[in-house]
Design a protein around this motif. Structure first.
Motif, PDB file in Angstrom:
ATOM      1  N   ALA A 117       0.815  -1.213   0.000  1.00 26.16           N
ATOM      2  CA  ALA A 117       0.000   0.000   0.000  1.00 26.16           C
ATOM      3  C   ALA A 117       0.849   1.265   0.000  1.00 26.16           C
ATOM      4  CB  ALA A 117      -0.928   0.007   1.215  1.00 26.16           C
ATOM      5  N   ARG A 136       0.259  -6.404  -4.544  1.00 32.06           N
ATOM      6  CA  ARG A 136      -1.151  -6.448  -4.165  1.00 32.06           C
ATOM      7  C   ARG A 136      -1.953  -7.543  -4.862  1.00 32.06           C
ATOM      8  NH1 ARG A 136      -2.525  -0.249  -5.095  1.00 32.06           N
ATOM      9  NH2 ARG A 136      -1.129  -0.712  -6.848  1.00 32.06           N
ATOM     10  N   ASN A 139      -2.740 -12.159  -3.300  1.00 31.60           N
ATOM     11  CA  ASN A 139      -3.662 -11.871  -2.197  1.00 31.60           C
ATOM     12  C   ASN A 139      -4.594 -13.030  -1.838  1.00 31.60           C
ATOM     13  OD1 ASN A 139      -5.261 -11.856  -4.451  1.00 31.60           O
ATOM     14  ND2 ASN A 139      -5.901  -9.716  -4.279  1.00 31.60           N
ATOM     15  N   THR A 157      -4.719  -7.399   1.899  1.00 26.87           N
ATOM     16  CA  THR A 157      -4.912  -6.343   2.895  1.00 26.87           C
ATOM     17  C   THR A 157      -5.649  -6.904   4.102  1.00 26.87           C
ATOM     18  OG1 THR A 157      -7.042  -5.600   2.005  1.00 26.87           O
ATOM     19  CG2 THR A 157      -5.041  -4.592   1.084  1.00 26.87           C
ATOM     20  N   ASP A 178      -7.188  -0.764   8.392  1.00 26.39           N
ATOM     21  CA  ASP A 178      -7.047  -2.037   7.669  1.00 26.39           C
ATOM     22  C   ASP A 178      -6.559  -1.900   6.239  1.00 26.39           C
ATOM     23  OD1 ASP A 178      -9.196  -1.080   6.202  1.00 26.39           O
ATOM     24  OD2 ASP A 178     -10.671  -2.388   7.136  1.00 26.39           O
ATOM     25  N   THR A 181      -1.081  -3.912   3.636  1.00 26.29           N
ATOM     26  CA  THR A 181      -0.908  -5.298   3.229  1.00 26.29           C
ATOM     27  C   THR A 181      -0.169  -6.066   4.328  1.00 26.29           C
ATOM     28  OG1 THR A 181       1.208  -4.876   2.131  1.00 26.29           O
ATOM     29  CG2 THR A 181      -0.812  -4.668   0.792  1.00 26.29           C
ATOM     30  N   SER A 381     -11.039   1.754   6.746  1.00 28.50           N
ATOM     31  CA  SER A 381     -10.070   2.052   5.687  1.00 28.50           C
ATOM     32  C   SER A 381      -9.785   3.548   5.558  1.00 28.50           C
ATOM     33  CB  SER A 381     -10.579   1.501   4.347  1.00 28.50           C
ATOM     34  OG  SER A 381     -10.694   0.101   4.410  1.00 28.50           O
TER      35      SER A 381
END
Length: 552
Positions: A117, A136, A139, A157, A178, A181, A381
């Motif tokens: 991130a 990313r 995941n 994440t 949150d 990663t 977030s």
């Protein structure tokens, strides 16, 4: 001709008043609109970090080029202050993608850095001229209910992990938001609201790691334990984490609580919290209002109640009223009145409109109870912290001080803020246990002071932030603490070694696992050469400031 009737004096005054109100409303709307507006994309403040003047991008003519998501160009981090030219960015989808990028970087004489991130704020997720892995896409999330673990790709994440394991299970240790990663959290050994669980290291069972020679190994407390200690909080310098297996815990139902205290009472208040095993999460906010700056303290706690555990957990939802929240935060940056208003609202309003995901009607008829599941407080977030405001940015700091030194540390911090007219947006306190990773920020139990500070993005703003950072690092050292490394590089090598006297050994171990220096970032490129050069000097010539707190 018919004469036009003139308005009466009373009506005239009424029309003027309405017009004035309309103009005021229009002016307020024009003023407030950009403060509440959604960002149109990543903020880029234009400054370059250590840009080599002759950089030309990725090497050409090298066999086995990776599938570039971006060839050449630049990359930035969440600070928006570190726009950096790179050879290119590879969007990772599999282990094979990483292996191919690794081979390419070695053949091309380039460095390799993993990025998630990108919320570190000093170039820790990239290096000028290097290859960047955008992790990313790696995941995948697999829950093992029987073992109470979850195995996740390094690019997953915490937001997605929570959704995957809710409603039965919850994350054991993560940041209070949150958006990060797992790989990034491991790289800094992140911590959060659970004062019992400790940092991420405490809940990490094992990792699969790709080394500089392309081998994939397991690192855990039992297998390659020394590598395990260096990768956690090792800023991606020892290998690329492919996936990790983490502990999960029951998604307990908590009753939220809050109390307002004086900052001097915080150590005693926390001692009571720590002695109560039913309290699963806690944190505190210090006042940002100029009238009682860093004095009034709101302590939040989440207590497990046995009779409530059978209640249904509501699905996780996203944060609401984003524009209003963003407006409140951005207004507070504008002047002292709005700073005071924001703190007043947190004290007197926010808890009355708190989102209770398990309804009050369910809560055994208790009309005052606000019930949430463990996942809820951390499922944030923070979209309201992202804005479209030009020429300014918000910078994170974090300092760890021994628990018996928090009061004098806050006093010193307040003096620095007032003397330098710091635009403080938020200040919070969390608790950490002693962490025994190789580059530990907490060799003993500590309180963490997390600061969110607004600054202009021009040269003068950067200079003021550099002075503040240096002053706070010195203050932390005088109190026997350490500063967190994932933020702006506004500190000298002397200050770095004073806080982390084990750094030469850390770098020597990095050389053992990665002798050619394949894995790198802007932080390492800046400080490692001087640290290594000092290690070759006679001990008598070393600066006295390199003696600090004992190594973990």
């Amino acid at each position: 001709m018919t004469a036009t009737a003139r308005p009466s004096p009373r009506r005239k005054r009424w029309l003027i008043g309405v017009s004035a109100l309309a103009l005021a409303a229009a002016g307020a709307t024009i003023y407030a609109w950009p403060l509440a507006a959604d960002p149109t994309g990543p903020k880029d403040c234009g400054a370059f970090l250590d840009a080599p003047p002759s950089l030309t991008g990725a090497a050409t003519g090298v066999a086995g080029e990776p599938a570039w998501a971006q060839k050449g160009g630049t990359i930035n981090d969440a600070s928006c202050l570190n726009r950096t030219p790179v050879a290119g960015i590879v969007a990772v989808k599999s282990d094979a993608d990483i292996a191919k990028a690794l081979s390419y970087a070695k053949a091309s004489g380039l460095t390799l850095t993993a990025a998630g991130a990108k919320h570190s704020m000093g170039g820790q997720a990239f290096r000028a001229g290097g290859v960047v892995l955008d992790m990313r896409g790696l995941n995948k999330i697999v829950l093992d209910s029987a073992a109470r673990t979850v195995t996740v790709g390094a690019g997953a994440t915490w937001h997605d992990i929570q959704k995957a394991i809710h409603p039965r299970f919850a994350v054991k240790a993560m940041q209070s938001t949150d958006i990060f990663t797992v790989g990034g959290s491991i790289a800094v050994n992140a911590h959060g609201m659970d004062h019992q669980a400790g940092a991420v290291m405490g809940s990490l069972r094992s990792m699969r790691v790709m080394l500089a020679d392309g081998r994939i190994v397991t690192a855990s407390r039992q297998e390659n334990p020394d590598l395990f200690r260096h990768i956690i909080g090792g800023y991606g310098l020892f290998g690329i984490v492919l996936d990790a297996t983490l502990d999960v815990v029951p998604n307990d139902v908590y009753r939220s609580g809050r109390t307002i205290i004086d900052y001097k009472d915080f150590p005693a208040t926390f001692a009571g919290i720590e002695a109560d095993p039913a309290i699963g999460l806690t944190y505190a906010h210090l006042s940002t209002a100029p009238g009682n700056l860093l004095r009034e303290t709101l302590v939040y706690s989440y207590r497990k109640h046995g009779e409530d555990q059978a209640l249904e957990r509501a699905p996780l939802t996203e944060i609401s009223s984003t524009k209003l929240r963003r407006l409140t935060v951005n207004l507070s940056k504008r002047n002292d009145f709005f700073k005071s208003a924001k703190w007043w609202a947190e004290k007197h309003v926010e808890h009355r409109i708190e989102s209770c995901t398990i309804t009050r009607a369910q809560a055994m008829g208790d009309g005052e109870a606000c019930l949430v599941s463990r996942n809820d407080p951390m499922h944030d977030s923070v979209p309201y912290l992202r804005d479209a405001l030009p020429k300014e940015t918000d910078i994170l700091h974090e300092y760890f001080v021994p628990r018996d030194r928090i009061v004098p540390f806050i006093d010193g911090m307040r003096a620095a803020f007032e003397a330098q007219q710091v635009n403080l947006v938020n200040a919070s306190i969390r608790a950490v246990d002693a962490e025994d990773n190789a580059l530990s920020y907490a060799p003993q139990k500590a309180f963490s002071l997390v600061l969110y500070i607004n600054q202009p993005t021009d040269a003068a703003g950067n200079q003021r932030m550099a002075k503040l950072t240096s002053d706070l690092i010195d203050l932390t050292h005088r109190q026997g603490g350490r500063f967190f490394l994932p933020y702006q590089l506004h500190y000298s090598t002397d200050q770095l070694l004073a806080s982390y006297p084990m750094l030469p050994d850390f770098i020597a171990e990095k050389r053992r696992w990665d002798p050619d220096g394949l894995f790198s970032n802007s932080w390492y490129a800046r400080y490692a050469p001087e640290v290594e050069a000092r290690g070759k000097q006679p001990a008598a010539t070393l600066p006295s400031s390199t003696s600090g707190a004992p190594a973990a």
